[in-house]
Design a protein around this motif. Sequence first.
Motif, PDB file in Angstrom:
ATOM      1  N   ILE A  14       0.850  -1.242   0.162  1.00  0.00           N
ATOM      2  CA  ILE A  14      -0.124  -0.125   0.152  1.00  0.00           C
ATOM      3  C   ILE A  14       0.898   1.259   0.105  1.00  0.00           C
ATOM      4  N   LEU A  15       1.879   1.306   0.795  1.00  0.00           N
ATOM      5  CA  LEU A  15       2.715   2.756   0.914  1.00  0.00           C
ATOM      6  C   LEU A  15       3.538   2.492  -0.596  1.00  0.00           C
ATOM      7  N   TRP A  20       3.696   5.813  -5.613  1.00  0.00           N
ATOM      8  CA  TRP A  20       3.745   5.790  -7.057  1.00  0.00           C
ATOM      9  C   TRP A  20       2.708   6.754  -7.322  1.00  0.00           C
ATOM     10  N   ASP A  21       1.718   7.143  -6.632  1.00  0.00           N
ATOM     11  CA  ASP A  21       0.507   7.750  -6.815  1.00  0.00           C
ATOM     12  C   ASP A  21       0.970   9.463  -6.676  1.00  0.00           C
ATOM     13  N   ALA A  22       1.566   9.444  -5.349  1.00  0.00           N
ATOM     14  CA  ALA A  22       1.770  10.886  -4.745  1.00  0.00           C
ATOM     15  C   ALA A  22       3.234  11.466  -5.392  1.00  0.00           C
ATOM     16  N   ARG A  23       4.087  10.706  -5.611  1.00  0.00           N
ATOM     17  CA  ARG A  23       5.637  10.912  -6.176  1.00  0.00           C
ATOM     18  C   ARG A  23       6.262  12.023  -4.985  1.00  0.00           C
ATOM     19  N   PRO A  24       6.209  11.929  -3.803  1.00  0.00           N
ATOM     20  CA  PRO A  24       6.739  12.769  -2.856  1.00  0.00           C
ATOM     21  C   PRO A  24       8.314  12.924  -2.794  1.00  0.00           C
ATOM     22  N   ALA A  25       8.741  14.004  -3.594  1.00  0.00           N
ATOM     23  CA  ALA A  25      10.290  14.443  -3.894  1.00  0.00           C
ATOM     24  C   ALA A  25      10.810  14.701  -2.581  1.00  0.00           C
ATOM     25  N   ALA A  26      12.082  14.207  -2.236  1.00  0.00           N
ATOM     26  CA  ALA A  26      12.824  14.605  -1.057  1.00  0.00           C
ATOM     27  C   ALA A  26      14.220  14.870  -1.305  1.00  0.00           C
ATOM     28  N   ASP A  27      14.992  15.513  -0.599  1.00  0.00           N
ATOM     29  CA  ASP A  27      16.464  15.389  -0.672  1.00  0.00           C
ATOM     30  C   ASP A  27      16.912  13.999  -0.052  1.00  0.00           C
ATOM     31  N   ALA A  28      16.254  13.572   0.734  1.00  0.00           N
ATOM     32  CA  ALA A  28      16.674  12.067   1.394  1.00  0.00           C
ATOM     33  C   ALA A  28      15.675  11.527   1.908  1.00  0.00           C
ATOM     34  N   ILE A  29      15.557  10.183   1.905  1.00  0.00           N
ATOM     35  CA  ILE A  29      14.383   9.350   2.362  1.00  0.00           C
ATOM     36  C   ILE A  29      15.135   8.292   3.214  1.00  0.00           C
ATOM     37  N   ALA A  44      13.471   4.199  -4.787  1.00  0.00           N
ATOM     38  CA  ALA A  44      14.471   4.337  -5.927  1.00  0.00           C
ATOM     39  C   ALA A  44      14.035   4.186  -7.089  1.00  0.00           C
ATOM     40  N   ALA A  45      13.256   3.118  -7.521  1.00  0.00           N
ATOM     41  CA  ALA A  45      12.616   3.129  -8.892  1.00  0.00           C
ATOM     42  C   ALA A  45      12.038   4.202  -9.438  1.00  0.00           C
ATOM     43  N   LEU A  46      11.236   5.133  -8.524  1.00  0.00           N
ATOM     44  CA  LEU A  46      10.729   6.322  -8.736  1.00  0.00           C
ATOM     45  C   LEU A  46      11.710   7.521  -9.126  1.00  0.00           C
ATOM     46  N   GLU A  47      12.990   7.363  -8.377  1.00  0.00           N
ATOM     47  CA  GLU A  47      13.881   8.512  -8.395  1.00  0.00           C
ATOM     48  C   GLU A  47      13.340   9.384  -7.238  1.00  0.00           C
ATOM     49  N   LEU A  48      12.902   9.283  -6.163  1.00  0.00           N
ATOM     50  CA  LEU A  48      12.177  10.266  -5.314  1.00  0.00           C
ATOM     51  C   LEU A  48      13.095  11.146  -4.599  1.00  0.00           C
ATOM     52  N   ALA A  49      14.264  10.523  -4.446  1.00  0.00           N
ATOM     53  CA  ALA A  49      15.329  11.432  -3.755  1.00  0.00           C
ATOM     54  C   ALA A  49      16.949  10.610  -4.032  1.00  0.00           C
ATOM     55  N   PRO A  50      17.881  11.702  -4.167  1.00  0.00           N
ATOM     56  CA  PRO A  50      19.169  11.172  -4.304  1.00  0.00           C
ATOM     57  C   PRO A  50      19.683  10.296  -3.244  1.00  0.00           C
ATOM     58  N   VAL A  51      19.347  10.325  -2.058  1.00  0.00           N
ATOM     59  CA  VAL A  51      19.700   9.549  -1.087  1.00  0.00           C
ATOM     60  C   VAL A  51      18.569   9.033  -0.307  1.00  0.00           C
ATOM     61  N   ILE A  52      18.731   7.462  -0.563  1.00  0.00           N
ATOM     62  CA  ILE A  52      17.579   6.559  -0.067  1.00  0.00           C
ATOM     63  C   ILE A  52      18.230   5.535   0.787  1.00  0.00           C
ATOM     64  N   ALA A  53      17.796   5.733   2.031  1.00  0.00           N
ATOM     65  CA  ALA A  53      18.456   4.617   2.867  1.00  0.00           C
ATOM     66  C   ALA A  53      17.325   3.394   3.547  1.00  0.00           C
ATOM     67  N   ALA A  54      17.636   2.262   3.493  1.00  0.00           N
ATOM     68  CA  ALA A  54      16.647   1.227   3.997  1.00  0.00           C
ATOM     69  C   ALA A  54      17.173   0.911   5.165  1.00  0.00           C
TER      70      ALA A  54
END
Length: 131
Positions: A14-15, A20-29, A44-54
């Motif tokens: 769901i998240l 996918w629907d909202a495309r919330p761009a950020a500097d880091a996620i 990452a696939a949606l390229e929402l942020a240059p820094v993504i940490a899991a």
Amino acid sequence: LACTGETTWRGGDILSRHLWDARPAADAIVEVGAGLGLVSLAAAALELAPVIAATDGDARALEKLSRNVAGRGVAVDRLRWGDACDEARLLELAPGGFPLVLGADVCYVPDAVAPLARTCRALLAPAGRVL
């Protein structure tokens, strides 16, 4: 299952769909309790942020998470909720905090709520959002 991070959960689906629907761009996620990494992979696939940490606090989940996100531009780190050292290490990726903190199906016991809330607050950038 030996740990909750060994399967995907409906909340992650769901998240990911919301991203996918909202495309919330950020500097880091940062994703807390990432498990297998579905939400981080979607970000990452949606390229929402240059820094993504899991992140995850379970060693078994971290092994699988690392394999799943390898080569996809997602950093992986251990994060035990309420652990100031883990939080500080993670904040090296986003010194001003993370504008977007993600978590899906992460809280299964009442005792985990307070440490999770403290950790989200510690990682969150001013005016950031927790989803």
